[in-house]
Write a protein that holds these residues in place. Sequence first.
Motif, PDB file in Angstrom:
ATOM      1  N   ARG A 121     -32.423  31.308  10.636  1.00  0.00           N
ATOM      2  CA  ARG A 121     -33.545  31.063  11.077  1.00  0.00           C
ATOM      3  C   ARG A 121     -34.017  29.665  11.298  1.00  0.00           C
ATOM      4  N   LEU A 122     -33.164  28.865  10.370  1.00  0.00           N
ATOM      5  CA  LEU A 122     -33.593  27.490  10.115  1.00  0.00           C
ATOM      6  C   LEU A 122     -33.634  26.838  11.526  1.00  0.00           C
ATOM      7  N   PRO A 123     -34.360  25.692  11.703  1.00  0.00           N
ATOM      8  CA  PRO A 123     -34.035  25.019  12.978  1.00  0.00           C
ATOM      9  C   PRO A 123     -32.953  23.991  12.894  1.00  0.00           C
ATOM     10  N   ASP A 124     -32.497  23.717  11.741  1.00  0.00           N
ATOM     11  CA  ASP A 124     -31.292  22.899  11.969  1.00  0.00           C
ATOM     12  C   ASP A 124     -30.588  23.279  10.707  1.00  0.00           C
TER      13      ASP A 124
ATOM     14  N   ARG B 135     -32.106  33.868   5.714  1.00  0.00           N
ATOM     15  CA  ARG B 135     -33.021  32.828   6.057  1.00  0.00           C
ATOM     16  C   ARG B 135     -32.287  31.536   6.836  1.00  0.00           C
TER      17      ARG B 135
ATOM     18  N   TYR C  82     -34.475  22.756   4.599  1.00  0.00           N
ATOM     19  CA  TYR C  82     -35.789  22.238   3.805  1.00  0.00           C
ATOM     20  C   TYR C  82     -35.378  22.354   2.488  1.00  0.00           C
TER      21      TYR C  82
ATOM     22  N   SER D 111     -24.938  28.273  19.550  1.00  0.00           N
ATOM     23  CA  SER D 111     -25.672  27.806  18.529  1.00  0.00           C
ATOM     24  C   SER D 111     -24.818  28.387  17.386  1.00  0.00           C
TER      25      SER D 111
ATOM     26  N   THR E 288     -24.395  29.535  13.722  1.00  0.00           N
ATOM     27  CA  THR E 288     -25.443  30.218  12.640  1.00  0.00           C
ATOM     28  C   THR E 288     -24.582  30.407  11.240  1.00  0.00           C
TER      29      THR E 288
ATOM     30  N   ARG F  31     -31.840  29.692  26.285  1.00  0.00           N
ATOM     31  CA  ARG F  31     -32.703  28.296  26.301  1.00  0.00           C
ATOM     32  C   ARG F  31     -33.164  28.009  27.673  1.00  0.00           C
TER      33      ARG F  31
END
Length: 557
Positions: free
Chosen positions: A386-389, A383, A394, A550, A552, A530
């Motif tokens: 898949r996090l935006p940041d 997971r 969260y 990006s 990860t 992008r």
Amino acid sequence: MQTNTSTEAAAGASARKVAKAPGIRQTMSDLHIWTGLLAGWLLYAMFLTGTASYFRDEISQWMRPDVPAQLQLADAADLAPRLIATMQTLAPTSTQWGIRLPDARNNTASAFWRDDKRFKRATLDPATAQAIGVRESIGGEFFYRFHFQLHYLPVLWGRWLAGLCGMFMLVAIVSGVITHKKIFIDFFTFRGGKGQRSWLDAHNALSVLGLPFHLMITYTGLITLMLMYMPWGSDAAFKEASQRQAMQTELSAFVRPGQPSGQKAALAPVGGMVEQAQARWGRNGVGSVNVNNPGDASARVIVVRADDARVSTSPQFMMFDGATGQLLQTKDRVGAAAETRGVMYALHLGRFSDYPLRWLYFLVSLAGTAMVGTGLVMWTVKRRARLPDPARPYFGFRLVERLNIAAIAGLSVAMAAFFWGNRLLPAAMADRKVWEVDLLFIVWGATLTYALARPAKRAWIELLWLAAALLVLLPLVNGLTTDRNLMHSIATGDWLFAGFDLTLLAFGGLHALLAMRVKRHKAAVRPVARKSRRAPGTAASGASLDLAPSVTATGPL
């Protein structure tokens, strides 16, 4: 015509909806993931402490270093009468005595007796048959009790919670087999340094390695407490108190004492009773001797067969008249249902196993512990990508990640602290065995606080290194606080102490390797498509894509 077109469109939309319905493997995958996660932290602790329980007798001996090593097993027919004589001094007014004889894995005899509706215990020296003062310690019994009833909870609540986790585990195993279509093929494939893929490969390999064992140990664990989880059948079948007592006799060798007659009578020689049992079961076949109403004409002596040489815990005993020594009952077999339960119980406990088989139990159970641990870590690894940041996850994700650290690395630190407490707490300390356990949970709670305060990767590294240091230094602490250090144990053939210290060093090295592996890990960098800004006058169909790196993060490994 227009109506037909609308109907066809509606039918097409309906077909697409049907086509998008999740299949059985996807459904099982969701079930596997969430049952594994919700019970995973407790399951990991239950698996690890249950794994340690296969050597609970050896752990108990290590935690009582002031008891000398047993060099030769005493003959039960000679030892039992001397122990009975000691009980006449320790508990002359008790209505029930119980003596567990020493065996190949226990260097002392243990006694219990009922006094004012409470049970008391003592440790007896086989050489002198006298009670010996040993440091107060719960020993390996803590790990055994914790793995199926937890701690600080009422016993029934703890067993219900452990049973619920066991049911979750059974669902996770079955759904995991259905989910992984190529699980047996993937067992032979491991791709290191691939982040999520590596964790999945490790999880698959550990799952398949002991799959029959994991199914057996989970199912039989539930069976051992089936009468508590599902009591309605026995309640309906056995309504009278005498019927329920008869059912308990089928499941246990514990015979309730009857009402004393009030007529005093000396106890007949117990040695002859034990000899009759040895003639039936072999020289080392007697496990314990229980006496009901000692000193009374209604006394009964129950000689119980040991269960360390048979694949069943179903009760086998010989009951004698305590006043005359006459054999009253021989119980060699139970009903089919009780025998099935006894076999399942024995398979779960593994008491029948010799040392090679017990080590196999231990290693496969350890693989099951790692299976649960890799599953927990894989949840966050999958997971995080898949996090935006990824740098600012969260709250729910952060909580799961920190609970993973405390449950896995933190538990290793806490268990090591438990052994340190055994060596460093004052021998005369009040409630010493309680403080041994309290120390474990205090340290375990501290690791969770530490994991919440530190960056995830640093917390993994630092707690793994702390566990490694505590485990590696423990043999040194043992050598400084007792006269049974590693070199002395090897020289004198004290292989229990030597083996324990060597095992601690091996696990310390394993934690050090994990810490170095986490430190060397670098987050994977993948290109993410992008859409670039369209220049004025550029057609949408000709929009170009630019690639930006990006990061990860993939978890500790």
